[in-house]
Design a protein around this motif. Sequence first.
Motif, PDB file in Angstrom:
ATOM      1  N   THR A 186       0.850  -1.193   0.000  1.00  0.00           N
ATOM      2  CA  THR A 186       0.000   0.000   0.000  1.00  0.00           C
ATOM      3  C   THR A 186       0.887   1.246   0.000  1.00  0.00           C
ATOM      4  OG1 THR A 186      -0.182   0.177   2.428  1.00  0.00           O
ATOM      5  CG2 THR A 186      -1.775  -1.249   1.289  1.00  0.00           C
ATOM      6  N   GLY A 187       0.346   2.337  -0.515  1.00  0.00           N
ATOM      7  CA  GLY A 187       1.142   3.555  -0.622  1.00  0.00           C
ATOM      8  C   GLY A 187       2.361   3.347  -1.493  1.00  0.00           C
ATOM      9  N   ALA A 188       2.154   2.682  -2.635  1.00  0.00           N
ATOM     10  CA  ALA A 188       3.277   2.182  -3.436  1.00  0.00           C
ATOM     11  C   ALA A 188       3.805   3.166  -4.465  1.00  0.00           C
ATOM     12  CB  ALA A 188       2.850   0.892  -4.148  1.00  0.00           C
TER      13      ALA A 188
ATOM     14  N   ALA B 151      -2.615   2.366  -4.249  1.00  0.00           N
ATOM     15  CA  ALA B 151      -2.509   3.778  -3.893  1.00  0.00           C
ATOM     16  C   ALA B 151      -3.796   4.465  -4.337  1.00  0.00           C
ATOM     17  CB  ALA B 151      -1.283   4.428  -4.530  1.00  0.00           C
ATOM     18  N   ARG B 152      -3.861   5.785  -4.103  1.00  0.00           N
ATOM     19  CA  ARG B 152      -5.111   6.504  -4.370  1.00  0.00           C
ATOM     20  C   ARG B 152      -5.271   6.951  -5.821  1.00  0.00           C
ATOM     21  NH1 ARG B 152      -5.066  11.070   0.248  1.00  0.00           N
ATOM     22  NH2 ARG B 152      -2.819  10.940  -0.152  1.00  0.00           N
TER      23      ARG B 152
ATOM     24  N   ILE C 125      -4.100  -1.767  -8.153  1.00  0.00           N
ATOM     25  CA  ILE C 125      -5.490  -1.653  -7.718  1.00  0.00           C
ATOM     26  C   ILE C 125      -5.635  -0.328  -6.978  1.00  0.00           C
ATOM     27  CG2 ILE C 125      -7.361  -2.655  -6.366  1.00  0.00           C
ATOM     28  CD1 ILE C 125      -6.005  -5.354  -6.653  1.00  0.00           C
ATOM     29  N   GLN C 126      -6.422   0.575  -7.518  1.00  0.00           N
ATOM     30  CA  GLN C 126      -6.652   1.862  -6.873  1.00  0.00           C
ATOM     31  C   GLN C 126      -7.364   1.614  -5.547  1.00  0.00           C
ATOM     32  OE1 GLN C 126      -8.642   4.611  -9.451  1.00  0.00           O
ATOM     33  NE2 GLN C 126      -8.283   6.378  -8.136  1.00  0.00           N
ATOM     34  N   THR C 127      -6.772   2.097  -4.468  1.00  0.00           N
ATOM     35  CA  THR C 127      -7.253   1.754  -3.127  1.00  0.00           C
ATOM     36  C   THR C 127      -7.161   2.946  -2.192  1.00  0.00           C
ATOM     37  OG1 THR C 127      -6.414  -0.513  -3.436  1.00  0.00           O
ATOM     38  CG2 THR C 127      -6.974   0.146  -1.194  1.00  0.00           C
ATOM     39  N   ASP C 128      -8.186   3.132  -1.388  1.00  0.00           N
ATOM     40  CA  ASP C 128      -8.167   4.104  -0.296  1.00  0.00           C
ATOM     41  C   ASP C 128      -8.095   3.317   1.001  1.00  0.00           C
ATOM     42  OD1 ASP C 128      -8.548   6.023   1.629  1.00  0.00           O
ATOM     43  OD2 ASP C 128     -10.443   6.788   0.823  1.00  0.00           O
ATOM     44  N   VAL C 129      -6.946   3.351   1.686  1.00  0.00           N
ATOM     45  CA  VAL C 129      -6.768   2.506   2.867  1.00  0.00           C
ATOM     46  C   VAL C 129      -7.619   2.955   4.050  1.00  0.00           C
ATOM     47  CG1 VAL C 129      -4.432   1.830   2.202  1.00  0.00           C
ATOM     48  CG2 VAL C 129      -4.764   3.803   3.714  1.00  0.00           C
TER      49      VAL C 129
END
Length: 332
Positions: free
Chosen positions: A14-16, A39-40, A62-66
């Motif tokens: 994450t936060g890559a 990441a976002r 994969i677009q992701t909001d942690v």
Amino acid sequence: MAKRNLKNAVVVITGATSGIGRATALAFADKGAHLVLAARKQDKLDDIQDACIERGGLANTIQTDVTNGASVKYLAEHAAQLGGGRINVWVNNAGVGAVGDFLDTPLEAHEKVIRTNLLGYLYGAHAALPFFVEQGEGVLINNISFGAWFPAPFAAAYSASKYGLEGFSQALRGELFRWPGIRICDVYPAFVNTPGISDNAANYTGRNLGKPGLAIEPEKVADAMVSLAQNPRDHLMVGLTAHATRVAHAVSPNLTRSLAARFADLFLGIRPEQTPTSGGLFEAGPGNRTTGADPRQRQALRFAGAALAVGGLAYLLTRPPVRQSQLARKVF
């Protein structure tokens, strides 16, 4: 113990897209890992994906909001699908910061820091661990920082999140004793030369924070992440500052806290003025750099930082405050 082979290992980060996350993605790509990068912003993910493929890794994004538990759960499910039902390594790395007097920093900024740095890691563990339990093995790496024991004045929510992560990891590690093949690994970097503070952090101090000076390179932290994936252990500190502050805080926590507060106050008192900004706290910025300052600038900052430390530590504890925070004005 033989190092684990990371060739084709499914590694979620994450936060890559910038800073430590970007350096870590490239380091795992060098080992031939199957990367699932989160990441976002998709355009930034596309950039790091191309860079990892060039280094020999297989990479998906994969677009992701942690801060959204459902988004992180989808990340895990999709990663496992890409990996044939397995996830070998999960790196909780996404993080944000907000610098400023506690009362000058908006409440929503404090909340965002906690949701990203603490709840984001909890969501990551909650999403990855079911796959680890099913497999009977897996490595969860939490990028915590030396802020887990060293308080950060003018960044109260950041400190709260890092202290919280330390307790979370310890509790989780104890709870998983029935699965010895599942490892919870914490990495504690010292100050790192990333865009995190200078470009991406919210800054409500009214002062320009400048670029990182006395800092290690993000590639050193990335190497530590790879090392933990190959040879898991509970704790790994990176950088001399991390080791030194751990000892200092253990020996004299009150003195350490006082020095940190006075040094931060002195530093902010001499920095040029700047309009407060939320930086990349609520929306990811456009940059995708690994480092925060070029080598020549960092060399100059090292000399400046060393001179400031040598000249200032002798009187920091007796010097009157350079700035008067809103909290001090309200209390006194």
